[in-house]
Design a protein around this motif. Structure first.
Motif, PDB file in Angstrom:
ATOM      1  N   PRO A   1       0.822  -1.215   0.000  1.00 37.19           N
ATOM      2  CA  PRO A   1       0.000   0.000   0.000  1.00 37.19           C
ATOM      3  C   PRO A   1       0.857   1.266   0.000  1.00 37.19           C
ATOM      4  CG  PRO A   1      -0.728  -1.527   1.717  1.00 37.19           C
ATOM      5  CD  PRO A   1       0.542  -2.088   1.146  1.00 37.19           C
ATOM      6  N   PHE A   2       2.072   1.171   0.517  1.00 40.43           N
ATOM      7  CA  PHE A   2       2.909   2.373   0.598  1.00 40.43           C
ATOM      8  C   PHE A   2       3.379   2.842  -0.781  1.00 40.43           C
ATOM      9  CE2 PHE A   2       6.679   4.886   1.750  1.00 40.43           C
ATOM     10  CZ  PHE A   2       6.038   5.789   2.600  1.00 40.43           C
ATOM     11  N   ALA A   3       3.322   1.950  -1.789  1.00 47.83           N
ATOM     12  CA  ALA A   3       3.808   2.322  -3.124  1.00 47.83           C
ATOM     13  C   ALA A   3       3.023   3.511  -3.684  1.00 47.83           C
ATOM     14  CB  ALA A   3       3.719   1.126  -4.071  1.00 47.83           C
ATOM     15  N   THR A   4       1.701   3.498  -3.508  1.00 47.38           N
ATOM     16  CA  THR A   4       0.876   4.595  -4.023  1.00 47.38           C
ATOM     17  C   THR A   4       1.163   5.878  -3.239  1.00 47.38           C
ATOM     18  OG1 THR A   4      -0.792   2.901  -4.328  1.00 47.38           O
ATOM     19  CG2 THR A   4      -1.499   5.143  -4.698  1.00 47.38           C
ATOM     20  N   GLU A   5       1.314   5.712  -1.917  1.00 43.20           N
ATOM     21  CA  GLU A   5       1.632   6.867  -1.075  1.00 43.20           C
ATOM     22  C   GLU A   5       2.974   7.482  -1.496  1.00 43.20           C
ATOM     23  OE1 GLU A   5       0.334   8.771   0.880  1.00 43.20           O
ATOM     24  OE2 GLU A   5       1.769   9.536   2.336  1.00 43.20           O
ATOM     25  N   MET A   6       3.916   6.629  -1.881  1.00 46.85           N
ATOM     26  CA  MET A   6       5.228   7.140  -2.284  1.00 46.85           C
ATOM     27  C   MET A   6       5.120   8.021  -3.531  1.00 46.85           C
ATOM     28  SD  MET A   6       8.302   7.224  -1.339  1.00 46.85           S
ATOM     29  CE  MET A   6       9.071   5.829  -0.522  1.00 46.85           C
ATOM     30  N   SER A   7       4.284   7.606  -4.484  1.00 47.87           N
ATOM     31  CA  SER A   7       4.090   8.429  -5.683  1.00 47.87           C
ATOM     32  C   SER A   7       3.516   9.785  -5.287  1.00 47.87           C
ATOM     33  CB  SER A   7       3.139   7.738  -6.668  1.00 47.87           C
ATOM     34  OG  SER A   7       3.828   6.726  -7.344  1.00 47.87           O
ATOM     35  N   ARG A   8       2.584   9.768  -4.328  1.00 47.27           N
ATOM     36  CA  ARG A   8       1.984  11.038  -3.871  1.00 47.27           C
ATOM     37  C   ARG A   8       3.065  11.934  -3.254  1.00 47.27           C
ATOM     38  NH1 ARG A   8      -0.546  13.627   0.356  1.00 47.27           N
ATOM     39  NH2 ARG A   8       0.348  12.187   1.864  1.00 47.27           N
ATOM     40  N   LEU A   9       3.956  11.325  -2.460  1.00 44.98           N
ATOM     41  CA  LEU A   9       5.021  12.107  -1.809  1.00 44.98           C
ATOM     42  C   LEU A   9       5.982  12.693  -2.843  1.00 44.98           C
ATOM     43  CD1 LEU A   9       5.853   9.818   1.254  1.00 44.98           C
ATOM     44  CD2 LEU A   9       4.451  11.892   1.235  1.00 44.98           C
ATOM     45  N   VAL A  10       6.307  11.891  -3.867  1.00 45.91           N
ATOM     46  CA  VAL A  10       7.184  12.392  -4.945  1.00 45.91           C
ATOM     47  C   VAL A  10       6.499  13.585  -5.620  1.00 45.91           C
ATOM     48  CG1 VAL A  10       8.174  11.840  -7.213  1.00 45.91           C
ATOM     49  CG2 VAL A  10       8.388  10.209  -5.334  1.00 45.91           C
ATOM     50  N   GLY A  11       5.203  13.443  -5.897  1.00 44.29           N
ATOM     51  CA  GLY A  11       4.443  14.532  -6.518  1.00 44.29           C
ATOM     52  C   GLY A  11       4.473  15.794  -5.664  1.00 44.29           C
ATOM     53  N   LEU A  12       4.283  15.631  -4.349  1.00 45.57           N
ATOM     54  CA  LEU A  12       4.271  16.804  -3.458  1.00 45.57           C
ATOM     55  C   LEU A  12       5.615  17.529  -3.463  1.00 45.57           C
ATOM     56  CD1 LEU A  12       2.245  15.543  -0.348  1.00 45.57           C
ATOM     57  CD2 LEU A  12       1.479  17.016  -2.223  1.00 45.57           C
ATOM     58  N   GLU A  13       6.700  16.741  -3.469  1.00 47.17           N
ATOM     59  CA  GLU A  13       8.039  17.369  -3.510  1.00 47.17           C
ATOM     60  C   GLU A  13       8.211  18.192  -4.784  1.00 47.17           C
ATOM     61  OE1 GLU A  13      10.648  17.463  -1.391  1.00 47.17           O
ATOM     62  OE2 GLU A  13       9.598  16.294   0.136  1.00 47.17           O
ATOM     63  N   ILE A  14       7.789  17.596  -5.902  1.00 46.52           N
ATOM     64  CA  ILE A  14       7.918  18.310  -7.180  1.00 46.52           C
ATOM     65  C   ILE A  14       6.990  19.533  -7.178  1.00 46.52           C
ATOM     66  CG2 ILE A  14       7.580  18.129  -9.690  1.00 46.52           C
ATOM     67  CD1 ILE A  14      10.026  16.581  -8.776  1.00 46.52           C
ATOM     68  N   GLY A  15       5.796  19.369  -6.605  1.00 46.65           N
ATOM     69  CA  GLY A  15       4.845  20.490  -6.521  1.00 46.65           C
ATOM     70  C   GLY A  15       5.429  21.653  -5.738  1.00 46.65           C
ATOM     71  N   ASP A  16       6.026  21.359  -4.593  1.00 45.47           N
ATOM     72  CA  ASP A  16       6.649  22.420  -3.758  1.00 45.47           C
ATOM     73  C   ASP A  16       7.735  23.136  -4.546  1.00 45.47           C
ATOM     74  OD1 ASP A  16       5.072  21.859  -1.658  1.00 45.47           O
ATOM     75  OD2 ASP A  16       6.589  20.748  -0.499  1.00 45.47           O
ATOM     76  N   PHE A  17       8.540  22.342  -5.247  1.00 41.83           N
ATOM     77  CA  PHE A  17       9.650  22.914  -6.007  1.00 41.83           C
ATOM     78  C   PHE A  17       9.124  23.815  -7.137  1.00 41.83           C
ATOM     79  CE2 PHE A  17      12.537  22.601  -9.669  1.00 41.83           C
ATOM     80  CZ  PHE A  17      13.710  23.083  -9.118  1.00 41.83           C
ATOM     81  N   CYS A  18       8.093  23.335  -7.833  1.00 43.31           N
ATOM     82  CA  CYS A  18       7.587  24.079  -9.006  1.00 43.31           C
ATOM     83  C   CYS A  18       6.907  25.374  -8.605  1.00 43.31           C
ATOM     84  CB  CYS A  18       6.608  23.217  -9.803  1.00 43.31           C
ATOM     85  SG  CYS A  18       7.417  21.853 -10.636  1.00 43.31           S
TER      86      CYS A  18
END
Ligand SMILES: C[S@@+](CC[C@H](N)C(=O)[O-])C[C@H]1O[C@@H](n2cnc3c(N)ncnc32)[C@H](O)[C@@H]1O
Length: 246
Positions: A27-44
């Motif tokens: 289940p953590f695999a989907t959460e990890m994608s969300r976390l990667v997205g959030l990091e990129i979102g913060d950066f952008c």
């Protein structure tokens, strides 16, 4: 995978065709994608013009969608060498392609990065891809990510990072295997169970396993700064790093 080598990561087979079953056993695999997205979102959010993001191993599009949803101010080049996986992303993410925010490359990660100019990407993002790479190939990919990033650009990777404490890593992996059996025998999917167990042997093999301290040291060797392991969940970790602003 080839006739000589029928068992590697196997994303062309049943794992690739039914990749969404992963959320049941990890289940953590989907959460990890969300976390990667959030990091990129913060950066952008800090960027005036749309940031160019290169995604390695976009797969069926779970991480790609997380990035595009979290970061309105970005364009993504999603690279994946396995059509069984990428074709699913092409189907589900066609609206983003039409909006001009998403392109696909079917090259392997190293070749695709080599074709990109130096200092051309604001961010490189990935989830659960680099751990599939043979160690020597991964080292070259890291060097290419660094080359392709603009000064000040970031690399975000949510992935399997082996624990330095080998006993703890073995225990966590054993629990993972027990979970696979519980879930997949429960729904009578012994075919998937077989393939995920074989896949895990590839992940855990000596020339693939991405041990935390070695992996972070390799990033430093490649030139990265601000290397941070931001979150760990069993054998999974979110790692970020930056190319020095120069
Ligand atoms: C475990 S999936 C991850 C997909 C997605 N990021 C996610 O988290 O759901 C790994 C993906 O990496 C791709 N892959 C593996 N080796 C690759 C390589 N050398 N170049 C490009 N893609 C690769 C596979 O085809 C697969 O789609």
């Amino acid at each position: 995978m080839s006739a000589d080598n029928p068992f590697d990561a196997m994303f062309s087979g049943v794992i690739g065709r039914e990749y969404d079953m992963l959320k049941l056993i990890c289940p953590f695999a989907t959460e990890m994608s969300r976390l990667v997205g959030l990091e990129i979102g913060d950066f952008c959010r800090g960027h005036a013009s749309p940031a160019s993001v290169v995604e390695l191993g976009g797969g069926t599009g779970i991480t790609t969608l997380a990035i595009l949803s979290a970061a309105e101010n970005c364009r993504v080049l999603s690279i994946d060498s396995e059509p069984t996986m990428q074709n699913q992303a092409k189907l589900s993410l066609q609206d983003w392609v039409q909006q001009g925010r998403l392109d696909f490359s079917g090259q392997d990660a190293l070749s695709a990065l080599r074709d990109l100019p130096a200092d051309s990407a604001d961010a490189v993002a990935s989830a659960y891809t680099l751990h599939n790479f043979e160690a020597g190939y991964r080292r070259q990919v890291l060097a290419e990510i660094y080359r392709v990033l603009k000064p000040g650009g970031i690399f975000v990777n949510g992935d399997r990072y082996g624990l330095d404490d080998i006993d703890a890593h073995t225990r966590a992996t054993q629990q993972e295997v027990a979970g696979y059996f519980k879930v997949l025998t429960g729904i009578d999917r012994l075919d998937l169970l077989e393939h995920w167990i074989i896949h895990l042997f590839s992940d855990e093999s000596e020339n693939h396993v991405m041990r935390e301290s070695i992996a972070l040291a390799q990033m430093a060797e490649a030139g990265f700064g601000k290397i941070q392991l931001k979150r760990r969940m069993d054998v999974n970790a979110l790692v970020t790093a930056a190319k020095n602003a120069g």
